[in-house]
Design an enzyme around this catalytic site. Structure first.
Site, PDB file in Angstrom:
ATOM      1  N   VAL A   1     -20.748  27.290 -30.343  1.00  0.00           N
ATOM      2  CA  VAL A   1     -20.547  28.875 -30.415  1.00  0.00           C
ATOM      3  C   VAL A   1     -21.689  29.427 -31.610  1.00  0.00           C
ATOM      4  O   VAL A   1     -21.388  29.244 -32.582  1.00  0.00           O
ATOM      5  CB  VAL A   1     -19.075  29.307 -30.931  1.00  0.00           C
TER       6      VAL A   1
ATOM      7  N   LEU B   1     -20.750  26.251 -34.892  1.00  0.00           N
ATOM      8  CA  LEU B   1     -20.910  27.691 -35.012  1.00  0.00           C
ATOM      9  C   LEU B   1     -22.379  28.092 -35.389  1.00  0.00           C
ATOM     10  O   LEU B   1     -22.977  27.322 -36.133  1.00  0.00           O
ATOM     11  CB  LEU B   1     -20.093  28.576 -36.097  1.00  0.00           C
ATOM     12  N   SER B   2     -22.958  29.049 -34.646  1.00  0.00           N
ATOM     13  CA  SER B   2     -24.235  29.574 -35.082  1.00  0.00           C
ATOM     14  C   SER B   2     -25.290  28.200 -34.624  1.00  0.00           C
ATOM     15  O   SER B   2     -25.313  27.674 -33.558  1.00  0.00           O
ATOM     16  CB  SER B   2     -24.397  29.873 -36.113  1.00  0.00           C
ATOM     17  N   MET B   3     -26.332  27.785 -35.717  1.00  0.00           N
ATOM     18  CA  MET B   3     -26.964  26.764 -35.439  1.00  0.00           C
ATOM     19  C   MET B   3     -26.154  25.423 -35.315  1.00  0.00           C
ATOM     20  O   MET B   3     -26.681  24.445 -34.740  1.00  0.00           O
ATOM     21  CB  MET B   3     -27.814  26.604 -36.611  1.00  0.00           C
TER      22      MET B   3
END
Length: 439
Positions: free
Chosen positions: A255, A232-234
């Site tokens: 994601v 997720l994210s980074m």
């Protein structure tokens, strides 16, 4: 999306919306979120901490009373919400000189989550310690039942600022409900290892995921031929990087699927990217130091990101942090990797983040609009989402939110072993739409 709360502070609104997004799996109550937000003075970070910490303390105290009275479900639900509220309280305290309130609120968040996990009967949620180098990484193993039946397994990790506990609301419970075994964990640089072991982020994420898979292969409920990784994210940078080297994975999910985190590190530096990276590599660049000081003075989002970045990357000045981020560009690897040999799902969220943050999601050679028109003969049509993805990153297929076009991701994995050094071929589960003839 219209800012329903904190109209003049997108940071506060975004983090409030983040808590609201956890309502579906018990991580928040709408009334508690709104009443807490109403007490917060906009743009006052101490007020943010004070009010969220107070809400978390009240909810956790109610959970303790419920547990003492034998009301296990009410206690579990209260501990879950308190865990998320404590996480929200400490969010803006991150920095290289760590505020002691940060450690205390984080530890309370973990304690509340573990108290909630112990009260679950289905699924079973077990805190685990994953062997890693000379220490361990904290995580949670979700089992659907006690049968010991091997199931497709999802490894989940967060990114720049999220916790393993928050992954409960971000997809861990949803995956268990759909028949998966789940391992949610914190890697180096993420809250658990950063707080208690001083471990900072590293770009060679395959050296993190490999021992995680080694650990999973000892668990009876894990089908070793169907292990997927979700970042997720980074984590959308780190997970594909790991998948390029770790061939035991059957699929990878990003994601959001960040293409170039280094782009965010140079966007406010004068000159083009080449000049910005030259300044970052220089032993001394007073103009760069002055530019970063100006950014931090006028931009609260950049100030938080740089302070948190220094904390999780283990550096003591913003310029040193800026030098690290370009290393996460997929073309800047310290050793050669094949393109990701697994089915890959790349998801992109809505336009909640400011534009510069979203820019890192998009390869620079593509048009700004994913539906940009392209020429076919004399006529123009919108570029189909999946074909745009193929041009965007040939080895990462973009699946957009269109349920009629995209079947659920199925983790398929060949049974035959592959020789060392040879890439395994995986059947694609995300295919381009059929071509249509122009009339």
């Amino acid at each position: 999306m219209k800012q329903l709360l904190f109209p003049n502070n997108i940071q506060f609104w975004y983090e409030t919306l983040r808590s609201m997004s956890h309502i579906a799996y018990g991580g928040a109550d709408f009334g508690e979120v709104v009443s807490t937000a109403a007490r917060i003075t906009e743009s006052d970070y101490d007020s943010w901490y004070t009010e969220w910490f107070a809400t978390a303390g009240r909810v956790s105290a109610e959970a303790e009373k419920a547990l003492a009275a034998g009301h296990r479900v009410s206690a579990r639900d209260g501990f879950l919400r308190a865990s998320n509220y404590y996480r929200s309280a400490e969010f803006f305290l991150h920095g290289k000189d760590c505020d002691p309130r940060h450690d205390h609120a984080y530890d309370r968040s973990v304690e509340c989550f573990k108290a909630a996990a112990a009260l679950y009967t289905h699924p079973r949620i077990e805190p685990v310690l994953i062997p890693y180098e000379n220490t361990t990484l904290p995580g949670y193993l979700y089992r659907g039942d006690d049968s010991g039946t091997p199931r497709p397994t999802l490894i989940m990790h967060n990114g720049f600022d999220g916790t393993a506990e928050e992954l409960h609301f971000f997809g861990a419970m949803a995956a268990v409900e759909r028949g998966y075994t789940v391992l949610a964990f914190d890697g180096p640089g993420m809250p658990g290892p950063r707080h208690h072991q001083g471990l900072v982020f590293r770009p060679d994420w395959e050296n993190v995921i490999t021992p995680v898979i080694d650990f999973l292969e000892t668990i009876p409920e894990v089908d070793n031929s169907r292990i997927a990784l979700l970042g997720l994210s980074m984590g959308g940078v780190l997970a594909p990087r790991a998948a390029a080297f770790e061939h035991r994975l059957a699929a990878v999910i990003a994601v959001d699927g960040l293409y170039d985190l280094g782009q965010t590190s140079v966007r406010n530096i004068p000159g083009d990217r080449e000049e910005a990276e030259r300044l970052l590599r220089a032993d001394s660049a007073p103009e760069l130091d002055a530019a970063i000081d100006q950014i931090m003075a006028k931009d609260p989002i950049a100030r938080w990101a740089l302070n948190h970045g220094m904390y999780v990357m283990g550096v003591d000045t913003p310029p040193r942090l800026q030098r690290l981020l370009p290393r996460l560009h997929p073309r800047r690897r310290d050793r050669r990797a094949d393109p990701v040999p697994h089915p890959c799902l790349r998801r992109r969220g809505g336009h909640v983040l400011p534009g510069p943050a979203r820019a890192a999601l998009r390869p620079p050679h593509l048009p700004q609009d994913p539906h940009a028109l392209h020429r076919r003969g004399r006529r123009r049509r919108p570029l189909p989402p999946r074909r745009h993805a193929s041009r965007q990153c040939p080895h990462l297929r973009l699946a957009r939110r269109h349920p009629r076009q995209h079947p659920p991701l199925t983790l398929t994995h060949p049974t035959a072993p592959h020789p060392a050094g040879h890439r395994r071929e995986h059947p694609s589960v995300l295919r381009d739409p059929p071509k249509r003839r122009l009339r």
